[in-house]
Design a protein around this motif. Structure first.
Motif, PDB file in Angstrom:
ATOM      1  N   VAL A 158       0.845  -1.200   0.000  1.00 46.92           N
ATOM      2  CA  VAL A 158       0.000   0.000   0.000  1.00 46.92           C
ATOM      3  C   VAL A 158       0.883   1.253   0.000  1.00 46.92           C
ATOM      4  CG1 VAL A 158      -1.620   1.354   1.381  1.00 46.92           C
ATOM      5  CG2 VAL A 158      -1.997  -1.105   1.066  1.00 46.92           C
ATOM      6  N   ALA A 159       1.973   1.218   0.773  1.00 49.13           N
ATOM      7  CA  ALA A 159       2.887   2.360   0.802  1.00 49.13           C
ATOM      8  C   ALA A 159       3.504   2.590  -0.574  1.00 49.13           C
ATOM      9  CB  ALA A 159       3.972   2.138   1.849  1.00 49.13           C
ATOM     10  N   LEU A 160       3.860   1.512  -1.267  1.00 52.68           N
ATOM     11  CA  LEU A 160       4.415   1.651  -2.617  1.00 52.68           C
ATOM     12  C   LEU A 160       3.383   2.231  -3.583  1.00 52.68           C
ATOM     13  CD1 LEU A 160       6.392  -1.718  -2.901  1.00 52.68           C
ATOM     14  CD2 LEU A 160       7.361   0.582  -2.686  1.00 52.68           C
ATOM     15  N   ALA A 161       2.132   1.779  -3.443  1.00 51.39           N
ATOM     16  CA  ALA A 161       1.069   2.316  -4.292  1.00 51.39           C
ATOM     17  C   ALA A 161       0.863   3.805  -4.016  1.00 51.39           C
ATOM     18  CB  ALA A 161      -0.226   1.548  -4.067  1.00 51.39           C
ATOM     19  N   ASP A 162       0.940   4.192  -2.755  1.00 48.60           N
ATOM     20  CA  ASP A 162       0.798   5.610  -2.409  1.00 48.60           C
ATOM     21  C   ASP A 162       1.938   6.442  -3.004  1.00 48.60           C
ATOM     22  OD1 ASP A 162      -1.521   5.168  -1.015  1.00 48.60           O
ATOM     23  OD2 ASP A 162      -0.555   5.074   0.951  1.00 48.60           O
ATOM     24  N   GLU A 163       3.159   5.909  -2.942  1.00 51.24           N
ATOM     25  CA  GLU A 163       4.299   6.620  -3.515  1.00 51.24           C
ATOM     26  C   GLU A 163       4.114   6.816  -5.020  1.00 51.24           C
ATOM     27  OE1 GLU A 163       7.874   4.572  -2.583  1.00 51.24           O
ATOM     28  OE2 GLU A 163       7.703   4.858  -0.406  1.00 51.24           O
ATOM     29  N   TYR A 164       3.616   5.779  -5.671  1.00 54.69           N
ATOM     30  CA  TYR A 164       3.413   5.884  -7.111  1.00 54.69           C
ATOM     31  C   TYR A 164       2.291   6.882  -7.430  1.00 54.69           C
ATOM     32  CZ  TYR A 164       3.000   4.485 -11.989  1.00 54.69           C
ATOM     33  OH  TYR A 164       2.971   4.488 -13.359  1.00 54.69           O
ATOM     34  N   ALA A 165       1.250   6.872  -6.622  1.00 51.86           N
ATOM     35  CA  ALA A 165       0.161   7.828  -6.809  1.00 51.86           C
ATOM     36  C   ALA A 165       0.673   9.258  -6.662  1.00 51.86           C
ATOM     37  CB  ALA A 165      -0.961   7.563  -5.806  1.00 51.86           C
ATOM     38  N   ASN A 166       1.549   9.497  -5.688  1.00 48.32           N
ATOM     39  CA  ASN A 166       2.112  10.833  -5.514  1.00 48.32           C
ATOM     40  C   ASN A 166       2.975  11.223  -6.714  1.00 48.32           C
ATOM     41  OD1 ASN A 166       0.936  11.247  -3.004  1.00 48.32           O
ATOM     42  ND2 ASN A 166       2.638  10.298  -1.895  1.00 48.32           N
ATOM     43  N   LEU A 167       3.714  10.240  -7.253  1.00 45.03           N
ATOM     44  CA  LEU A 167       4.536  10.505  -8.432  1.00 45.03           C
ATOM     45  C   LEU A 167       3.670  10.913  -9.619  1.00 45.03           C
ATOM     46  CD1 LEU A 167       7.225  10.391 -10.031  1.00 45.03           C
ATOM     47  CD2 LEU A 167       6.770   7.948 -10.384  1.00 45.03           C
ATOM     48  N   ILE A 168       2.628  10.138  -9.879  1.00 41.60           N
ATOM     49  CA  ILE A 168       1.730  10.451 -10.991  1.00 41.60           C
ATOM     50  C   ILE A 168       1.012  11.776 -10.740  1.00 41.60           C
ATOM     51  CG2 ILE A 168      -0.281   9.693 -12.306  1.00 41.60           C
ATOM     52  CD1 ILE A 168       2.218   8.106 -12.874  1.00 41.60           C
ATOM     53  N   GLY A 169       0.624  12.009  -9.498  1.00 42.92           N
ATOM     54  CA  GLY A 169      -0.047  13.264  -9.166  1.00 42.92           C
ATOM     55  C   GLY A 169       0.821  14.472  -9.467  1.00 42.92           C
ATOM     56  N   ARG A 170       2.121  14.367  -9.160  1.00 42.22           N
ATOM     57  CA  ARG A 170       3.022  15.481  -9.468  1.00 42.22           C
ATOM     58  C   ARG A 170       3.148  15.678 -10.972  1.00 42.22           C
ATOM     59  NH1 ARG A 170       5.828  13.305  -4.954  1.00 42.22           N
ATOM     60  NH2 ARG A 170       7.173  12.052  -6.300  1.00 42.22           N
ATOM     61  N   GLU A 171       3.185  14.583 -11.718  1.00 45.06           N
ATOM     62  CA  GLU A 171       3.255  14.709 -13.180  1.00 45.06           C
ATOM     63  C   GLU A 171       1.980  15.354 -13.734  1.00 45.06           C
ATOM     64  OE1 GLU A 171       4.631  11.412 -15.483  1.00 45.06           O
ATOM     65  OE2 GLU A 171       5.744  10.550 -13.818  1.00 45.06           O
ATOM     66  N   VAL A 172       0.847  14.960 -13.200  1.00 49.91           N
ATOM     67  CA  VAL A 172      -0.420  15.547 -13.646  1.00 49.91           C
ATOM     68  C   VAL A 172      -0.432  17.049 -13.373  1.00 49.91           C
ATOM     69  CG1 VAL A 172      -2.897  15.640 -13.137  1.00 49.91           C
ATOM     70  CG2 VAL A 172      -1.789  13.428 -13.498  1.00 49.91           C
ATOM     71  N   CYS A 173       0.043  17.444 -12.195  1.00 39.68           N
ATOM     72  CA  CYS A 173       0.095  18.872 -11.867  1.00 39.68           C
ATOM     73  C   CYS A 173       0.983  19.623 -12.857  1.00 39.68           C
ATOM     74  CB  CYS A 173       0.606  19.061 -10.446  1.00 39.68           C
ATOM     75  SG  CYS A 173      -0.565  18.582  -9.157  1.00 39.68           S
ATOM     76  N   GLY A 174       2.117  19.020 -13.202  1.00 40.83           N
ATOM     77  CA  GLY A 174       2.999  19.661 -14.166  1.00 40.83           C
ATOM     78  C   GLY A 174       2.346  19.808 -15.534  1.00 40.83           C
ATOM     79  N   LEU A 175       1.612  18.787 -15.940  1.00 39.97           N
ATOM     80  CA  LEU A 175       0.940  18.845 -17.234  1.00 39.97           C
ATOM     81  C   LEU A 175      -0.205  19.847 -17.229  1.00 39.97           C
ATOM     82  CD1 LEU A 175       0.891  15.015 -18.012  1.00 39.97           C
ATOM     83  CD2 LEU A 175       2.242  16.762 -19.200  1.00 39.97           C
ATOM     84  N   LEU A 176      -0.873  20.005 -16.090  1.00 43.07           N
ATOM     85  CA  LEU A 176      -1.984  20.951 -16.010  1.00 43.07           C
ATOM     86  C   LEU A 176      -1.520  22.394 -16.191  1.00 43.07           C
ATOM     87  CD1 LEU A 176      -4.319  19.632 -13.161  1.00 43.07           C
ATOM     88  CD2 LEU A 176      -4.937  20.061 -15.539  1.00 43.07           C
ATOM     89  N   LEU A 177      -0.263  22.657 -15.857  1.00 39.16           N
ATOM     90  CA  LEU A 177       0.250  24.014 -16.026  1.00 39.16           C
ATOM     91  C   LEU A 177       0.142  24.464 -17.481  1.00 39.16           C
ATOM     92  CD1 LEU A 177       3.439  23.831 -13.765  1.00 39.16           C
ATOM     93  CD2 LEU A 177       1.290  24.992 -13.244  1.00 39.16           C
ATOM     94  N   GLN A 178       0.209  23.503 -18.404  1.00 37.30           N
ATOM     95  CA  GLN A 178       0.111  23.832 -19.823  1.00 37.30           C
ATOM     96  C   GLN A 178      -1.308  24.251 -20.223  1.00 37.30           C
ATOM     97  OE1 GLN A 178       1.592  20.470 -22.059  1.00 37.30           O
ATOM     98  NE2 GLN A 178       3.204  20.064 -20.567  1.00 37.30           N
TER      99      GLN A 178
END
Length: 221
Positions: A158-178
């Protein structure tokens, strides 16, 4: 993955932009509890939707982005986290055994919101959708218990899944800036005029609290 994620975010923003012209201010009583999905969301910050934007407008975008993140985590879990995947499969089978599932199949604008309105003191509900769903859930057998070792291993996954979710979330935030300019332009065109009209109507009501057709003194007789 980055290219695919970029496409998903762009398509989700496009879908939200198609929905925004249909948004209308709520006329019912507001809720007391804030939305945990939207309050302080870094996704909304990246999109440029501040606290002055109505929650309904925010929720439609944040839910679409959450779906992208959830789907990415689901793929990652299926490939790399067998214990967590097995637990999720069992929970999914348990959910399918319920004939009444009011939280499924909702449009993004309503997903994750409370099923029932806030209660009014002294006016109890005859029934609530949440209560019906809980009653249905109580009829389904519980999942089998896990050993201490299995619980510890599951927590690690579950901790690994949370880490991956945070990683994807940061990428999504970066893409939303566009897409900030497109998002903010839609708010300025379709949302702000409705808010300004509501404020103007409220100001008129405060300036003229009585019906102009009433006799002097505001009394009907």
């Amino acid at each position: 993955m980055a290219r695919s994620l970029e496409t998903q975010v762009s398509q989700a923003v496009d879908a939200w932009l198609r929905w925004v012209p249909r948004w209308e201010p709520s006329t019912h009583r507001g809720r007391v509890a804030p939305c945990r999905r939207c309050l302080g969301s870094p996704i909304l910050s990246a999109a440029g939707l501040g606290s002055d934007v109505p929650h309904g407008v925010q929720h439609g975008l944040s839910t679409r982005m959450k779906t992208i993140i959830d789907n990415a985590v689901a793929v990652y879990t299926a490939k790399n986290l067998p214990l967590l995947q097995a637990e999720l499969d069992q929970q999914a089978a348990r959910n399918r055994a319920r004939s009444y599932r009011p939280t499924e199949g909702l449009d993004p604008e309503f997903e994750g919101l409370p099923l029932d309105p806030d209660p009014v003191p002294g006016a109890p509900f005859l029934f609530t959708l949440t209560g019906l769903a809980r009653a249905e859930e109580s009829q389904v057998p519980s999942l089998p218990p896990l050993s201490d070792e299995a619980k510890a291993a599951l927590r690690r996954e579950v901790a690994l899944a949370d880490e991956y979710a945070n990683l994807i979330g940061r990428e999504v935030c970066g893409l939303l800036l566009q897409h900030r300019l497109r998002i903010q332009a839609a708010v300025a065109e379709f949302v702000e005029p409705q808010i300004e009209a509501m404020l103007a109507e409220l100001a008129d009501a405060l300036d003229a609290p009585f019906d102009p057709r009433d006799p002097p003194g505001g009394l009907p007789f």
